[in-house]
Design an enzyme around this catalytic site. Structure first.
Site, PDB file in Angstrom:
ATOM      1  N   CYS A  81      23.954  49.833 -83.463  1.00 21.99           N
ATOM      2  CA  CYS A  81      23.841  49.560 -82.036  1.00 21.99           C
ATOM      3  C   CYS A  81      24.690  48.339 -81.731  1.00 21.99           C
ATOM      4  CB  CYS A  81      22.384  49.298 -81.653  1.00 21.99           C
ATOM      5  SG  CYS A  81      22.114  49.370 -79.859  1.00 21.99           S
ATOM      6  N   LYS A 136      10.710  57.557 -80.893  1.00 27.33           N
ATOM      7  CA  LYS A 136      10.441  56.135 -80.775  1.00 27.33           C
ATOM      8  C   LYS A 136      10.075  55.782 -79.338  1.00 27.33           C
ATOM      9  CE  LYS A 136      12.792  51.794 -81.036  1.00 27.33           C
ATOM     10  NZ  LYS A 136      14.039  51.115 -81.110  1.00 27.33           N
ATOM     11  N   LYS A 177      14.473  58.314 -77.857  1.00 19.98           N
ATOM     12  CA  LYS A 177      14.092  56.906 -77.754  1.00 19.98           C
ATOM     13  C   LYS A 177      13.828  56.588 -76.289  1.00 19.98           C
ATOM     14  CE  LYS A 177      15.878  52.250 -78.516  1.00 19.98           C
ATOM     15  NZ  LYS A 177      16.896  51.455 -79.211  1.00 19.98           N
TER      16      LYS A 177
HETATM   17  C1  PBG Z   1      18.230  48.371 -80.624  1.00 23.76           C
HETATM   18  C2  PBG Z   1      16.828  48.586 -81.029  1.00 23.76           C
HETATM   19  C3  PBG Z   1      15.627  48.252 -80.356  1.00 23.76           C
HETATM   20  C4  PBG Z   1      14.585  48.573 -81.228  1.00 23.76           C
HETATM   21  C5  PBG Z   1      15.159  49.120 -82.375  1.00 23.76           C
HETATM   22  N1  PBG Z   1      16.546  49.145 -82.215  1.00 23.76           N
HETATM   23  C6  PBG Z   1      15.392  47.554 -79.079  1.00 23.76           C
HETATM   24  C7  PBG Z   1      15.773  48.153 -77.812  1.00 23.76           C
HETATM   25  O1  PBG Z   1      16.213  49.293 -77.697  1.00 23.76           O
HETATM   26  O2  PBG Z   1      15.638  47.420 -76.837  1.00 23.76           O
HETATM   27  C8  PBG Z   1      13.117  48.330 -80.977  1.00 23.76           C
HETATM   28  C9  PBG Z   1      12.257  48.326 -82.187  1.00 23.76           C
HETATM   29  C10 PBG Z   1      10.908  47.722 -82.047  1.00 23.76           C
HETATM   30  O3  PBG Z   1      10.431  47.358 -80.955  1.00 23.76           O
HETATM   31  O4  PBG Z   1      10.272  47.578 -83.098  1.00 23.76           O
HETATM   32  N2  PBG Z   1      18.733  49.127 -79.626  1.00 23.76           N
END
Ligand code: PBG
Length: 330
Positions: free
Chosen positions: A120, A248, A195
């Site tokens: 990311c 997720k 997600k």
């Molecule tokens: C990065 C990412 C996020 C999480 C995992 N990869 C944060 C987001 O999308 O804001 C969240 C994981 C967690 O809350 O444990 N994009």
């Protein structure tokens, strides 16, 4: 007698164990870890119990401990020096960055360990968004090209799985193409397929230093009032070359795990028990309202029962340690 007697299945611990239909082992866990540049010792993360920013050395020690408890999968997040962040996130695919260096060392010490890397841009962009911003909006197609470069960079260092989490359209397609055209046919893709834009990511964003400087992530992450869009994201990711898929968050999206399991029986499925879900249980226990381990087990079993093969969990070592104790007793 006109009724069925159900109690015999659960009269005592031994019968309950005998009739359990769902099982968890340390190999079901994927342990998320943060490695950070520019620190000299591991640092606790605010409002995120038992979670640390690791130095490359403390990361090795933590992984060694996890392996001794039977855990064989980790998900690695890199946190660069603040001044390395930029508008186009170039440092995310620098071969000398903290993620690449950590993968190389981990693989040298623990060749059997399965290393997953988060792909990311949010920890690498100056504004904290998951993609490249131009004219005040995300440039999806430029972003997926960069994500392809990040994946190749992690693959070159030895990652077993790259896990794109930016929720850009076509990100799996771009990564699959980039991996193959660079000769990394063996690197697999765990797609953060469904997600959702969730308020349960709070502690993670403090940990990853990736809170967006403006706006939110709702224009690219899924709206929690949708089901079909989630299914459609999974379908696209599988068609684009995902080897495993993820839902997720997990605890608040058990229905999506069950749906994915039923609709896509052929593909390994991962649930991400996210930071806020984990802290919710922790705080409940801290307040004395629930027993910490009991609520953790119940939640992880629920995720497995819904249909997940693997669980990304900050509680991986807490639970694996207890599993070892049980095995010792039997
Ligand atoms: C990065 C990412 C996020 C999480 C995992 N990869 C944060 C987001 O999308 O804001 C969240 C994981 C967690 O809350 O444990 N994009």
């Amino acid at each position: 007698m006109e009724f069925k007697r159900h109690h015999p299945y659960r009269l005592d611990e031994a019968s309950r164990n005998r009739h359990a239909e769902v099982h968890l082992t340390a190999e079901n866990f994927i342990y998320p870890l943060f490695v950070r540049e520019g620190i000299h010792e591991k640092l606790p993360v605010e409002n995120f119990a038992e979670v640390y920013h690791h130095t490359p050395e403390s990361l090795l020690r933590e992984v060694e401990k996890a392996i001794s408890q039977g855990i064989n999968k980790i998900l690695l997040f890199g946190i660069p020096d603040e001044h390395k962040k930029s508008e186009y996130a170039e440092y995310a695919y620098d071969e000398q960055n903290i993620v690449s260096r950590s993968i190389v060392t981990l693989k040298k010490h623990f060749p059997e360990l399965m290393v997953f890397t988060d792909v990311c841009l949010c920890s690498y962009t100056s504004h904290g968004h998951c993609g490249i911003i131009e004219n005040e909006s995300i440039n999806n197609d430029k972003t997926i090209e960069v994500l392809g470069q990040v994946a190749v960079c992690h693959a070159a260092a030895g990652a077993d799985f790259v896990a794109p989490s930016a929720m850009m359209d076509g990100q799996v397609w771009a990564i699959h193409k980039a991996l193959h055209s660079n000769g990394y046919d063996k690197t697999r893709i765990l797609a953060y397929a469904a997600k959702y834009a969730s308020a349960f990511y709070g502690p993670f964003r403090t940990a990853a230093l990736s809170t967006p400087a403006f706006g939110d992530r709702k224009s690219y992450q899924l709206d929690y009032r949708t089901i079909r869009q989630g299914i459609s994201e999974i379908e696209s990711d599988i068609a684009e070359g995902a080897d495993w898929i993820m839902i997720k968050p997990a605890h608040t999206y058990l229905d999506m795990i069950l749906r994915a399991r039923q609709l896509f029986p052929q593909i390994p499925l991962v649930g991400y028990h996210v930071s806020g879900e984990y802290m919710m249980l922790h705080l409940l226990a801290e307040k004395g309202i629930a027993d910490a381990l009991s609520v953790l087990w119940e939640t992880h079993y629920a995720i497995k029962r819904a249909g997940a093969d693997f669980i990304i969990s900050y509680a991986s070592t807490i639970l694996a340690k207890q599993l070892l104790k049980y095995e010792g007793v039997q």
